[in-house]
Scaffold this active site. Structure first.
Site, PDB file in Angstrom:
ATOM      1  N   ASP A   1      50.640 -10.151 -49.285  1.00  0.00           N
ATOM      2  CA  ASP A   1      51.405 -11.401 -49.253  1.00  0.00           C
ATOM      3  C   ASP A   1      50.607 -12.550 -48.645  1.00  0.00           C
ATOM      4  OD1 ASP A   1      53.809 -12.800 -49.804  1.00  0.00           O
ATOM      5  OD2 ASP A   1      54.442 -12.645 -47.720  1.00  0.00           O
TER       6      ASP A   1
ATOM      7  N   SER B   1      58.240 -16.786 -50.539  1.00  0.00           N
ATOM      8  CA  SER B   1      58.229 -15.685 -51.496  1.00  0.00           C
ATOM      9  C   SER B   1      59.658 -15.391 -51.930  1.00  0.00           C
ATOM     10  CB  SER B   1      57.614 -14.435 -50.863  1.00  0.00           C
ATOM     11  OG  SER B   1      56.289 -14.681 -50.432  1.00  0.00           O
TER      12      SER B   1
ATOM     13  N   GLN C   1      54.250 -11.340 -57.912  1.00  0.00           N
ATOM     14  CA  GLN C   1      55.156 -12.062 -57.026  1.00  0.00           C
ATOM     15  C   GLN C   1      55.547 -13.406 -57.638  1.00  0.00           C
ATOM     16  OE1 GLN C   1      54.233 -14.381 -53.101  1.00  0.00           O
ATOM     17  NE2 GLN C   1      54.718 -12.305 -52.464  1.00  0.00           N
TER      18      GLN C   1
END
Length: 308
Positions: free
Chosen positions: A226, A250, A300
């Site tokens: 991430d 996110s 993502q």
């Protein structure tokens, strides 16, 4: 997690190695990440985690994903390894209070095990994760080739790459358990040249030695995944967190784990953005070990609002 472990996970870092820009890094910082991932078991299917003293305003997404995966893995036989996870970031987490992880044992089959985890703060869900675990089996084997890139030791450290930008770059002042080396131009520098190719490549590794625990290595990789993924969206438009008026978060995160690896050895994170629209950007990433093995794939979508 014992009281001593919880104290070690949350205490401010003191008397630790400092990077060239004065930011803590190295084995003590990595040890604290390992402590953060060592959740406290409250009940059979309920765990509790904490955040470090030095945190962003919201809990770092990689942290809550890694902790949720630890919670799921603690309810699965060790011979079944995680092969995929799918997750949603529902609310911003508060790093000043603990996070409770509730595990639902969806299915225990002959080859596969499925778990669902909900992370809760103040009685509300902030994150949900579904993960699937599998017994090792032989089968078909192929992969895409690893891109040709320079060796990690030949590239500037993160501190060197961020020199002159430390007060603007998002998490540049936070302790660094992950050693990051940019192959492509760092996005805070690339933005000066305007829009660029939608690709971000970095070498990464845990900045120290990790225990021999397969689940821990996977969770550290989930944590690291991430860190730079949405860079590939922003760099294409010549903007970046901190240097421009960009608000983002996110939205969801999916990973597939293909082969075994060690997160304390160098791996290449090759990221690209196929699309951005509707204040959302999609990013894909591939993790390659230093010997060219494709070990994981990531997708993502992030909320990205450019105000200026």
């Amino acid at each position: 997690m014992t009281e001593a472990a919880r104290a070690a996970a949350t205490a401010p870092l003191q008397d630790v190695p400092l990077d060239s820009d004065g930011v803590p890094h190295g084995q003590p910082v990595l040890d604290r990440l390992v402590a953060l991932l060592d959740l406290e078991r409250i009940e059979e299917n309920i765990f509790r985690g904490v955040s470090p003293a030095e945190s962003p305003v919201r809990v770092f997404g990689g942290q809550v994903a890694g902790q949720a995966l630890v919670a799921a893995g603690r309810t699965v036989p060790p011979e079944r390894r995680v092969h995929s996870l799918h997750s949603y970031f529902i609310r911003g987490g508060d790093p000043t209070i603990p996070i409770v992880y509730e595990v639902d044992r969806i299915r225990d089959g002959r080859s596969f095990t499925t778990r669902r985890v909900v992370a809760v703060q103040r009685g509300k869900a902030i994150f949900s994760l579904s993960a699937s675990f599998q017994l090792d089996e032989p089968g078909l084997d192929h992969q895409e080739p690893m891109p040709a890139v320079p060796e990690p030791e030949s590239l500037p450290t993160y501190a060197q790459a961020a020199a002159g930008y430390l007060d603007k770059v998002g998490m540049a002042r936070l302790p660094r358990p992950i050693d990051v080396r940019y192959v492509t131009e760092p996005p805070w520098r690339a933005r000066e040249g305007g829009p660029a190719e939608a690709r971000s490549q970095v070498w990464m590794r845990a900045d120290g030695k990790l225990p021999d625990d397969d689940l821990l290595h996977v969770c550290v990789l989930a944590y690291a995944s991430d860190m730079t993924l949405l860079d590939s969206v922003l760099v294409r438009h010549g903007v970046y967190w901190g240097t421009d008026k960009v608000l983002g978060a996110s939205l969801d995160h999916a990973m597939w784990f293909h082969r075994r690896f060690r997160a304390d050895e160098w791996f290449l994170y090759d990221c690209a953005s196929p699309s951005a629209s509707g204040a959302r950007g999609l990013a894909t990433g591939r993790f390659f070990s230093a010997d060219g093995q494709l070990v994981a794939t990531v997708v993502q979508e992030g909320l990205l609002r450019v105000l200026d």
